[in-house]
Scaffold this motif. Sequence first.
Motif, mmCIF file in Angstrom:
data_model
loop_
_atom_site.group_PDB
_atom_site.id
_atom_site.type_symbol
_atom_site.label_atom_id
_atom_site.label_comp_id
_atom_site.label_asym_id
_atom_site.label_seq_id
_atom_site.Cartn_x
_atom_site.Cartn_y
_atom_site.Cartn_z
ATOM 1 N N ALA A 32 -3.742 -11.221 17.593
ATOM 2 C CA ALA A 32 -4.680 -12.288 17.268
ATOM 3 C C ALA A 32 -5.519 -11.825 16.077
ATOM 4 O O ALA A 32 -5.852 -10.634 15.971
ATOM 5 C CB ALA A 32 -5.583 -12.569 18.464
ATOM 6 N N VAL A 33 -5.829 -12.737 15.194
ATOM 7 C CA VAL A 33 -6.645 -12.410 14.022
ATOM 8 C C VAL A 33 -7.843 -13.353 13.987
ATOM 9 O O VAL A 33 -7.692 -14.566 14.129
ATOM 10 C CB VAL A 33 -5.832 -12.545 12.728
ATOM 11 N N GLY A 34 -8.994 -12.767 13.812
ATOM 12 C CA GLY A 34 -10.205 -13.580 13.801
ATOM 13 C C GLY A 34 -11.139 -13.191 12.681
ATOM 14 O O GLY A 34 -10.848 -12.295 11.877
ATOM 15 N N TRP A 35 -12.256 -13.896 12.653
ATOM 16 C CA TRP A 35 -13.267 -13.667 11.638
ATOM 17 C C TRP A 35 -14.628 -13.427 12.281
ATOM 18 O O TRP A 35 -15.014 -14.118 13.228
ATOM 19 C CB TRP A 35 -13.361 -14.874 10.706
ATOM 20 N N HIS A 36 -15.311 -12.447 11.744
ATOM 21 C CA HIS A 36 -16.710 -12.195 12.061
ATOM 22 C C HIS A 36 -17.469 -12.156 10.736
ATOM 23 O O HIS A 36 -16.871 -11.942 9.678
ATOM 24 C CB HIS A 36 -16.879 -10.854 12.775
ATOM 25 N N ARG A 37 -18.751 -12.350 10.810
ATOM 26 C CA ARG A 37 -19.554 -12.225 9.600
ATOM 27 C C ARG A 37 -20.829 -11.463 9.894
ATOM 28 O O ARG A 37 -21.299 -11.433 11.032
ATOM 29 C CB ARG A 37 -19.873 -13.605 9.021
ATOM 30 N N TYR A 92 -17.820 -11.495 5.201
ATOM 31 C CA TYR A 92 -16.899 -12.001 6.206
ATOM 32 C C TYR A 92 -15.779 -10.984 6.399
ATOM 33 O O TYR A 92 -15.136 -10.546 5.436
ATOM 34 C CB TYR A 92 -16.335 -13.349 5.773
ATOM 35 N N TYR A 93 -15.546 -10.643 7.650
ATOM 36 C CA TYR A 93 -14.554 -9.646 8.007
ATOM 37 C C TYR A 93 -13.451 -10.277 8.845
ATOM 38 O O TYR A 93 -13.728 -11.071 9.751
ATOM 39 C CB TYR A 93 -15.190 -8.521 8.823
ATOM 40 N N CYS A 94 -12.211 -9.900 8.575
ATOM 41 C CA CYS A 94 -11.158 -10.278 9.501
ATOM 42 C C CYS A 94 -10.919 -9.114 10.464
ATOM 43 O O CYS A 94 -11.081 -7.944 10.109
ATOM 44 C CB CYS A 94 -9.880 -10.697 8.784
ATOM 45 N N VAL A 95 -10.576 -9.474 11.666
ATOM 46 C CA VAL A 95 -10.451 -8.533 12.771
ATOM 47 C C VAL A 95 -9.162 -8.847 13.515
ATOM 48 O O VAL A 95 -8.851 -10.022 13.734
ATOM 49 C CB VAL A 95 -11.649 -8.651 13.735
ATOM 50 N N ALA A 96 -8.445 -7.825 13.914
ATOM 51 C CA ALA A 96 -7.174 -8.045 14.602
ATOM 52 C C ALA A 96 -7.059 -7.186 15.847
ATOM 53 O O ALA A 96 -7.519 -6.035 15.869
ATOM 54 C CB ALA A 96 -6.008 -7.754 13.659
ATOM 55 N N SER A 97 -6.439 -7.743 16.856
ATOM 56 C CA SER A 97 -6.153 -7.025 18.091
ATOM 57 C C SER A 97 -5.028 -7.759 18.816
ATOM 58 O O SER A 97 -4.899 -8.967 18.692
ATOM 59 C CB SER A 97 -7.397 -6.967 18.983
ATOM 60 N N GLY A 108 -11.126 -4.113 18.175
ATOM 61 C CA GLY A 108 -9.915 -4.171 17.365
ATOM 62 C C GLY A 108 -10.104 -3.513 16.017
ATOM 63 O O GLY A 108 -11.026 -2.739 15.787
ATOM 64 N N THR A 109 -9.234 -3.867 15.085
ATOM 65 C CA THR A 109 -9.245 -3.299 13.746
ATOM 66 C C THR A 109 -9.921 -4.265 12.780
ATOM 67 O O THR A 109 -9.587 -5.451 12.766
ATOM 68 C CB THR A 109 -7.819 -3.016 13.268
ATOM 69 N N TRP A 110 -10.826 -3.713 11.967
ATOM 70 C CA TRP A 110 -11.557 -4.515 11.000
ATOM 71 C C TRP A 110 -11.012 -4.271 9.594
ATOM 72 O O TRP A 110 -10.720 -3.139 9.216
ATOM 73 C CB TRP A 110 -13.044 -4.140 11.031
ATOM 74 N N GLY A 111 -10.958 -5.355 8.814
ATOM 75 C CA GLY A 111 -10.682 -5.228 7.404
ATOM 76 C C GLY A 111 -11.953 -4.862 6.655
ATOM 77 O O GLY A 111 -13.018 -4.682 7.250
ATOM 78 N N GLN A 112 -11.866 -4.782 5.346
ATOM 79 C CA GLN A 112 -12.990 -4.292 4.550
ATOM 80 C C GLN A 112 -14.037 -5.354 4.258
ATOM 81 O O GLN A 112 -15.126 -5.018 3.824
ATOM 82 C CB GLN A 112 -12.488 -3.701 3.221
ATOM 83 N N GLY A 113 -13.773 -6.604 4.496
ATOM 84 C CA GLY A 113 -14.769 -7.650 4.285
ATOM 85 C C GLY A 113 -14.730 -8.241 2.893
ATOM 86 O O GLY A 113 -14.323 -7.587 1.926
ATOM 87 N N THR A 114 -15.172 -9.487 2.805
ATOM 88 C CA THR A 114 -15.285 -10.160 1.520
ATOM 89 C C THR A 114 -16.621 -10.899 1.493
ATOM 90 O O THR A 114 -17.001 -11.547 2.470
ATOM 91 C CB THR A 114 -14.090 -11.101 1.270
ATOM 92 N N GLN A 115 -17.323 -10.780 0.384
ATOM 93 C CA GLN A 115 -18.668 -11.336 0.268
ATOM 94 C C GLN A 115 -18.617 -12.822 -0.077
ATOM 95 O O GLN A 115 -17.942 -13.218 -1.038
ATOM 96 C CB GLN A 115 -19.463 -10.596 -0.812
ATOM 97 N N VAL A 116 -19.337 -13.616 0.693
ATOM 98 C CA VAL A 116 -19.504 -15.035 0.401
ATOM 99 C C VAL A 116 -20.993 -15.279 0.162
ATOM 100 O O VAL A 116 -21.822 -14.950 1.019
ATOM 101 C CB VAL A 116 -18.999 -15.906 1.568
#
Length: 120
Positions: A32-37, A92-97, A108-116
């Motif tokens: 599953a892939v999600g978003w956190h901010r 905003y970070y994408c997260v997967a588990s 889970g695993t976090w990506g490096q994030g992108t600034q909005v």
Amino acid sequence: VQLQASGGGLVQPGGSLTISCETSADVFNSHAVGWHRRAPGKQREYVGLITVEGSLIYANSFKGRFTISRDNAKNTVYLQMNRLESEDTAIYYCVASPYPGVVKLGGGTWGQGTQVTVSS
């Protein structure tokens, strides 16, 4: 597990922006892939996620304004954000588990994030 978020930038209030999270086919087809901010001075906030089967689970505060989707051919998950407000300014970070519940809780695993940044 590697996640590459991209597409952030500066957008005016009321505008729209779509950000992306690319990963490998193995991860895309099993996680599953999600978003956190995380906004300046605020706690991390869960936005939503999409399961391997394509089910969507949003935090209530984002329903109707943010939309998550996936492109199976590109191993990419998208977050489309509409009617953006200054309060949406965040990284905003994408997260997967493999487990959607873990994604929702911020595990889970976090990506490096992108600034909005939402500003006029």
